[in-house]
Design a protein around this motif. Sequence first.
Motif, PDB file in Angstrom:
ATOM      1  N   VAL A  84     -13.250  31.969   1.891  1.00  0.00           N
ATOM      2  CA  VAL A  84     -14.158  33.111   1.955  1.00  0.00           C
ATOM      3  C   VAL A  84     -15.255  32.741   2.938  1.00  0.00           C
ATOM      4  CG1 VAL A  84     -15.790  34.569   0.700  1.00  0.00           C
ATOM      5  CG2 VAL A  84     -13.701  33.784  -0.431  1.00  0.00           C
ATOM      6  N   ARG A  85     -15.508  33.615   3.916  1.00  0.00           N
ATOM      7  CA  ARG A  85     -16.542  33.338   4.922  1.00  0.00           C
ATOM      8  C   ARG A  85     -17.361  34.598   5.191  1.00  0.00           C
ATOM      9  NH1 ARG A  85     -15.310  28.620   4.268  1.00  0.00           N
ATOM     10  NH2 ARG A  85     -14.092  27.343   5.678  1.00  0.00           N
ATOM     11  N   PHE A 109     -18.154  39.968   4.577  1.00  0.00           N
ATOM     12  CA  PHE A 109     -17.485  38.695   4.367  1.00  0.00           C
ATOM     13  C   PHE A 109     -15.994  38.963   4.249  1.00  0.00           C
ATOM     14  CE2 PHE A 109     -18.578  39.966   0.013  1.00  0.00           C
ATOM     15  CZ  PHE A 109     -17.445  39.639  -0.737  1.00  0.00           C
ATOM     16  N   ALA A 110     -15.197  37.939   4.527  1.00  0.00           N
ATOM     17  CA  ALA A 110     -13.744  38.089   4.506  1.00  0.00           C
ATOM     18  C   ALA A 110     -13.135  37.020   3.617  1.00  0.00           C
ATOM     19  CB  ALA A 110     -13.187  37.971   5.918  1.00  0.00           C
ATOM     20  N   SER A 111     -11.995  37.359   3.026  1.00  0.00           N
ATOM     21  CA  SER A 111     -11.258  36.403   2.204  1.00  0.00           C
ATOM     22  C   SER A 111      -9.821  36.329   2.688  1.00  0.00           C
ATOM     23  CB  SER A 111     -11.299  36.809   0.729  1.00  0.00           C
ATOM     24  OG  SER A 111     -10.677  38.059   0.536  1.00  0.00           O
ATOM     25  N   ILE A 137      -8.808  40.290   3.691  1.00  0.00           N
ATOM     26  CA  ILE A 137      -9.574  41.432   3.198  1.00  0.00           C
ATOM     27  C   ILE A 137     -11.037  41.274   3.595  1.00  0.00           C
ATOM     28  CG2 ILE A 137     -10.246  42.756   1.158  1.00  0.00           C
ATOM     29  CD1 ILE A 137      -7.659  41.757  -0.168  1.00  0.00           C
ATOM     30  N   VAL A 138     -11.645  42.361   4.048  1.00  0.00           N
ATOM     31  CA  VAL A 138     -13.046  42.361   4.474  1.00  0.00           C
ATOM     32  C   VAL A 138     -13.855  43.196   3.483  1.00  0.00           C
ATOM     33  CG1 VAL A 138     -14.652  42.955   6.327  1.00  0.00           C
ATOM     34  CG2 VAL A 138     -12.370  42.081   6.879  1.00  0.00           C
ATOM     35  N   TYR A 139     -15.007  42.654   3.084  1.00  0.00           N
ATOM     36  CA  TYR A 139     -15.871  43.265   2.076  1.00  0.00           C
ATOM     37  C   TYR A 139     -17.264  43.503   2.640  1.00  0.00           C
ATOM     38  CZ  TYR A 139     -12.358  41.199  -1.047  1.00  0.00           C
ATOM     39  OH  TYR A 139     -11.194  40.842  -1.666  1.00  0.00           O
ATOM     40  N   ASP A 140     -17.994  44.409   2.011  1.00  0.00           N
ATOM     41  CA  ASP A 140     -19.407  44.631   2.326  1.00  0.00           C
ATOM     42  C   ASP A 140     -20.197  43.405   1.871  1.00  0.00           C
ATOM     43  OD1 ASP A 140     -22.237  45.599   1.335  1.00  0.00           O
ATOM     44  OD2 ASP A 140     -21.550  47.057   2.835  1.00  0.00           O
ATOM     45  N   LYS A 161     -14.837  46.390  -1.315  1.00  0.00           N
ATOM     46  CA  LYS A 161     -13.789  46.226  -0.316  1.00  0.00           C
ATOM     47  C   LYS A 161     -13.966  47.272   0.770  1.00  0.00           C
ATOM     48  CE  LYS A 161      -8.798  46.454   0.307  1.00  0.00           C
ATOM     49  NZ  LYS A 161      -7.493  46.625  -0.363  1.00  0.00           N
ATOM     50  N   LEU A 162     -14.009  46.828   2.033  1.00  0.00           N
ATOM     51  CA  LEU A 162     -14.109  47.756   3.159  1.00  0.00           C
ATOM     52  C   LEU A 162     -12.721  48.083   3.704  1.00  0.00           C
ATOM     53  CD1 LEU A 162     -17.166  46.247   5.062  1.00  0.00           C
ATOM     54  CD2 LEU A 162     -17.123  48.235   3.533  1.00  0.00           C
TER      55      LEU A 162
END
Length: 80
Positions: free
Chosen positions: A11-12, A20-22, A30-33, A39-40
């Motif tokens: 996760v970064r 951030f992405a996992s 997966i990219v998140y807010d 989840k974006l």
Amino acid sequence: LTEHDRFVNVVRYAPNGEKFASGAADGKLIVYDGKTGDKLYELNNANGSAAHSGSIFNLCWDPSSQMILTVSGDKTAKLW
């Protein structure tokens, strides 16, 4: 967060902190807010399959927070 089907390996946060992405053993990216954790989007191959056919072991964001580099057990590195 429960979007991955297998172990999450990395996760970064993006340098600007907005996302951030996992990456996980299921090959999903997966990219998140960055503030809410919502989840974006999920990055997929052109055929709609997971980002990689093998586990994603690491990822990094570029300094502009626009691109992600992933490396996988499928012996590929991809720039998204």
